[in-house]
Design an enzyme around this catalytic site. Sequence first.
Site, PDB file in Angstrom:
ATOM      1  N   CYS A   1       0.858  -1.184   0.000  1.00  0.00           N
ATOM      2  CA  CYS A   1       0.000   0.000   0.000  1.00  0.00           C
ATOM      3  C   CYS A   1       0.896   1.237   0.000  1.00  0.00           C
ATOM      4  CB  CYS A   1      -0.933   0.111   1.202  1.00  0.00           C
ATOM      5  SG  CYS A   1      -2.086  -1.249   1.332  1.00  0.00           S
TER       6      CYS A   1
ATOM      7  N   ARG B   1       3.494  -0.162  -5.049  1.00  0.00           N
ATOM      8  CA  ARG B   1       3.264  -0.736  -3.725  1.00  0.00           C
ATOM      9  C   ARG B   1       1.925  -1.470  -3.639  1.00  0.00           C
ATOM     10  NH1 ARG B   1       6.801   1.433  -0.207  1.00  0.00           N
ATOM     11  NH2 ARG B   1       5.530   0.694   1.524  1.00  0.00           N
TER      12      ARG B   1
ATOM     13  N   TRP C   1      -2.903  -2.552  -1.624  1.00  0.00           N
ATOM     14  CA  TRP C   1      -2.678  -3.965  -1.900  1.00  0.00           C
ATOM     15  C   TRP C   1      -3.472  -4.699  -0.824  1.00  0.00           C
ATOM     16  CZ3 TRP C   1      -0.728  -8.480   0.292  1.00  0.00           C
ATOM     17  CH2 TRP C   1      -0.470  -9.517  -0.612  1.00  0.00           C
TER      18      TRP C   1
ATOM     19  N   ASN D   1      -0.903   2.148   5.732  1.00  0.00           N
ATOM     20  CA  ASN D   1      -0.068   1.151   5.052  1.00  0.00           C
ATOM     21  C   ASN D   1       0.457   0.226   6.131  1.00  0.00           C
ATOM     22  OD1 ASN D   1       1.912  -0.255   3.628  1.00  0.00           O
ATOM     23  ND2 ASN D   1       3.420   1.355   3.934  1.00  0.00           N
ATOM     24  N   GLY D   2       0.170  -1.071   6.000  1.00  0.00           N
ATOM     25  CA  GLY D   2       0.629  -2.032   7.001  1.00  0.00           C
ATOM     26  C   GLY D   2      -0.463  -3.048   7.256  1.00  0.00           C
TER      27      GLY D   2
ATOM     28  N   GLU E   1      14.849 -18.413 -12.035  1.00  0.00           N
ATOM     29  CA  GLU E   1      14.604 -16.978 -12.153  1.00  0.00           C
ATOM     30  C   GLU E   1      13.909 -16.668 -13.491  1.00  0.00           C
ATOM     31  OE1 GLU E   1      14.381 -14.610 -10.269  1.00  0.00           O
ATOM     32  OE2 GLU E   1      14.601 -12.812 -11.483  1.00  0.00           O
TER      33      GLU E   1
ATOM     34  N   LYS F   1      10.198 -14.958 -13.847  1.00  0.00           N
ATOM     35  CA  LYS F   1       9.962 -13.733 -14.633  1.00  0.00           C
ATOM     36  C   LYS F   1       8.811 -13.957 -15.605  1.00  0.00           C
ATOM     37  CE  LYS F   1      11.561 -11.258 -12.860  1.00  0.00           C
ATOM     38  NZ  LYS F   1      12.528 -11.257 -11.820  1.00  0.00           N
TER      39      LYS F   1
ATOM     40  N   GLU G   1       5.379 -14.401 -13.829  1.00  0.00           N
ATOM     41  CA  GLU G   1       5.010 -13.186 -13.101  1.00  0.00           C
ATOM     42  C   GLU G   1       4.403 -12.119 -14.018  1.00  0.00           C
ATOM     43  OE1 GLU G   1       8.486 -11.501 -11.324  1.00  0.00           O
ATOM     44  OE2 GLU G   1       7.348 -10.236  -9.958  1.00  0.00           O
TER      45      GLU G   1
ATOM     46  N   HIS H   1      11.791 -37.849 -12.946  1.00  0.00           N
ATOM     47  CA  HIS H   1      11.315 -38.495 -11.718  1.00  0.00           C
ATOM     48  C   HIS H   1       9.872 -38.118 -11.417  1.00  0.00           C
ATOM     49  CE1 HIS H   1      15.214 -40.188 -10.917  1.00  0.00           C
ATOM     50  NE2 HIS H   1      15.745 -39.023 -11.275  1.00  0.00           N
TER      51      HIS H   1
ATOM     52  N   LYS I   1       5.364  -4.325  -5.110  1.00  0.00           N
ATOM     53  CA  LYS I   1       6.823  -4.331  -5.163  1.00  0.00           C
ATOM     54  C   LYS I   1       7.461  -4.739  -3.839  1.00  0.00           C
ATOM     55  CE  LYS I   1      10.748  -3.350  -7.245  1.00  0.00           C
ATOM     56  NZ  LYS I   1      11.195  -4.391  -8.169  1.00  0.00           N
TER      57      LYS I   1
HETATM   58  C1  F6R Z   1      10.229 -11.154  -8.697  1.00  0.00           C
HETATM   59  C2  F6R Z   1      10.362 -10.306  -7.527  1.00  0.00           C
HETATM   60  C3  F6R Z   1      10.124 -10.901  -6.203  1.00  0.00           C
HETATM   61  C4  F6R Z   1      11.092 -10.332  -5.144  1.00  0.00           C
HETATM   62  C5  F6R Z   1      10.695 -10.829  -3.753  1.00  0.00           C
HETATM   63  C6  F6R Z   1      11.640 -10.316  -2.688  1.00  0.00           C
HETATM   64  O1  F6R Z   1      10.467 -10.437  -9.876  1.00  0.00           O
HETATM   65  O2  F6R Z   1      10.641  -9.136  -7.630  1.00  0.00           O
HETATM   66  O3  F6R Z   1      10.187 -12.284  -6.231  1.00  0.00           O
HETATM   67  O4  F6R Z   1      12.381 -10.729  -5.473  1.00  0.00           O
HETATM   68  O5  F6R Z   1       9.399 -10.405  -3.453  1.00  0.00           O
HETATM   69  O6  F6R Z   1      11.608  -8.925  -2.605  1.00  0.00           O
HETATM   70  P1  F6R Z   1      12.813  -8.130  -1.989  1.00  0.00           P
HETATM   71  O7  F6R Z   1      13.996  -8.346  -2.865  1.00  0.00           O
HETATM   72  O8  F6R Z   1      12.372  -6.705  -1.960  1.00  0.00           O
HETATM   73  O9  F6R Z   1      13.044  -8.686  -0.614  1.00  0.00           O
END
Ligand code: F6R
Length: 603
Positions: free
Chosen positions: A2, A28, A74, A98-99, A476, A480, A483, A499, A598
């Site tokens: 948020c 956020r 969020w 926010n929280g 990774e 990506k 996501e 397996h 984020k």
């Molecule tokens: C994927 C992504 C997330 C973050 C994860 C950790 O693209 O961005 O998987 O890597 O939420 O976030 P941080 O790095 O802020 O602890």
Amino acid sequence: MCGIIGFVSSENTKAAVLIEGLKKLEYRGYDSCGIALVHNQEMALYKTKGKVKVLEDKLDKSLEGTSGLAHTRWATHGEPNDVNAHPHQIERVTLVHNGIIENSHELRKFYEMQGVTFKTETDTEVACAVLNDCMNKTNNKIEAIQKACTILKGSYAFGIFFDDELDKIYAIRKDSPLLLGEGKNIVFLASDCSAFLETTNRVLELNENEIAILDVTGITIIDEEGNEVKRESKEATLSLEEIQKDGYDTFLMKEIHEEPMVIKKTFHHYMKKSLTDLNDTMPSLKKYKRFVFVGCGSAYHAGMIAKTLMEQKARVISSTELASEFRYSNPILDDDTAVVFISQSGETADTLAALRMCNEKGIDTFAIVNVLGSSLAKEAKVFLPTLAGKEISVATTKAYCSQVAVLSLLCLKKAMEENKLSREEKLAIENEIERLPLLMKKYINQTSVEKIADTIQHHNHVFFLGRGLDYALSLEGSLKLKEISYIHSEAYAAGELKHGTISLIEKDTPVITCITNPDLVLKSISNTKEVETRGAKVFLLIREDLYSNLMDASAVILLPKVHDVLQGIVSILPYQLLAYTVAKKLGCDIDQPRNLAKSVTVE
Ligand code: F6R
């Protein structure tokens, strides 16, 4: 999660200041949004489900006021809809939050028994009820806020209006970020200074449990004892350019193109001339016999690369742990263990809780973090910054890359201390580091992933295969893709698929194999053949010198050959480009994928 912004001004100010601020905070969360605007001592609320653009389109452009609070959500408690959107109001109190209020369930029951009728399912409305009750009892705003905060459990940054003083905003925070901004005739509060940077770059910090009062005379800060705190504003470390797309269609694409510069900056920060500089820029690692790398999502994947490098290069026992599991696993940790926390935001709830657990046990903690001043950066024993700059796209690219860079240096430092790095190898790595940024730049500009993207966009499931470091890269790459394009994908250690999971391979299932390790090339090719035989459409991401025309694939993407310590930094690029290209073809919201935010400040 948020985002909140608020302002008080001595002159009428367009509501656009809140709307533009919210747009900067949308990373956020973007489930719903709302504003409370005060004009001629009257407050009006505007709230809607969906993104800030939806609210903007509903508002009259000429709308203005002298104070206002705004929120982008969020959702945690209560589905994303108009009613659950902030600001929330109970009698004398209107607030944005926010929280998360962890004891909101009990408090809701208590206040319902007292006759309070709640209109929403949110924990924030419960916080409103608590504050309103405290206000009714004390009739002193500072005391009421302090009292309410002893009752509320969890995390919060609140922006508060009291109905008898609509030209003032009160604010307090605990375990959620909140900054203050001082402009000409206007003062702000916001989750992040990007929200008010277009008006002012003068920023004031607000410490936990301090109360800020914003009015036309400026900002007053009160400490826990009720004393006024004198604090000078500072220039924001963030610039306006960093929060603009700079001609790119998305922040994600802009941030991919920034990776060469970020890598250059990050390496330069730790080694001006040679790897020997690490003796000055990183603490001694001599006492550690074991490393544990902890993170979530992409940060966890960066940790997997670190584990591989620490074991291969320094021959020191290492493991990688998901923060959300690690913190509840009652881990066995000794004085000679270093626990390395990896995070872009430095606020991820599980990573932070895991760090606090280690700190309590007296274990040495390291934080590899992008956001300066974040909780992880402040609370770890050792803070090693990544220098990726502001990352706005929800899916991480450049921050992940710089995490891998710092982790590689950490592993190399340990390898040097253990006398496991020959002079020749050290020189070879230094030369490679020097040429890496230019090589990455050329690679980003010249690589086309169109052919793979064209196929993948029509499929519901994709598999990524790799061994060792290539497995971490595959994880990774898979994250990506799913996501931002919403295509389901799974990454497997190449030898593991047979397996069980191989039963999912059918005609034309896309499988992308990554091969960068010369020792494992034949093994990975065999695994790729196993799926090809069962009908899979196979794509290869392979180090240029390992590729031979004898390997069949629907498309081949060559990866530049660099020293294996640095291979992970370059090899992730085509995966990032692929996810972007597929998401673009499918018309997805690349910078703000659904259901995400984020910084994940809830557990
Ligand atoms: C994927 C992504 C997330 C973050 C994860 C950790 O693209 O961005 O998987 O890597 O939420 O976030 P941080 O790095 O802020 O602890």
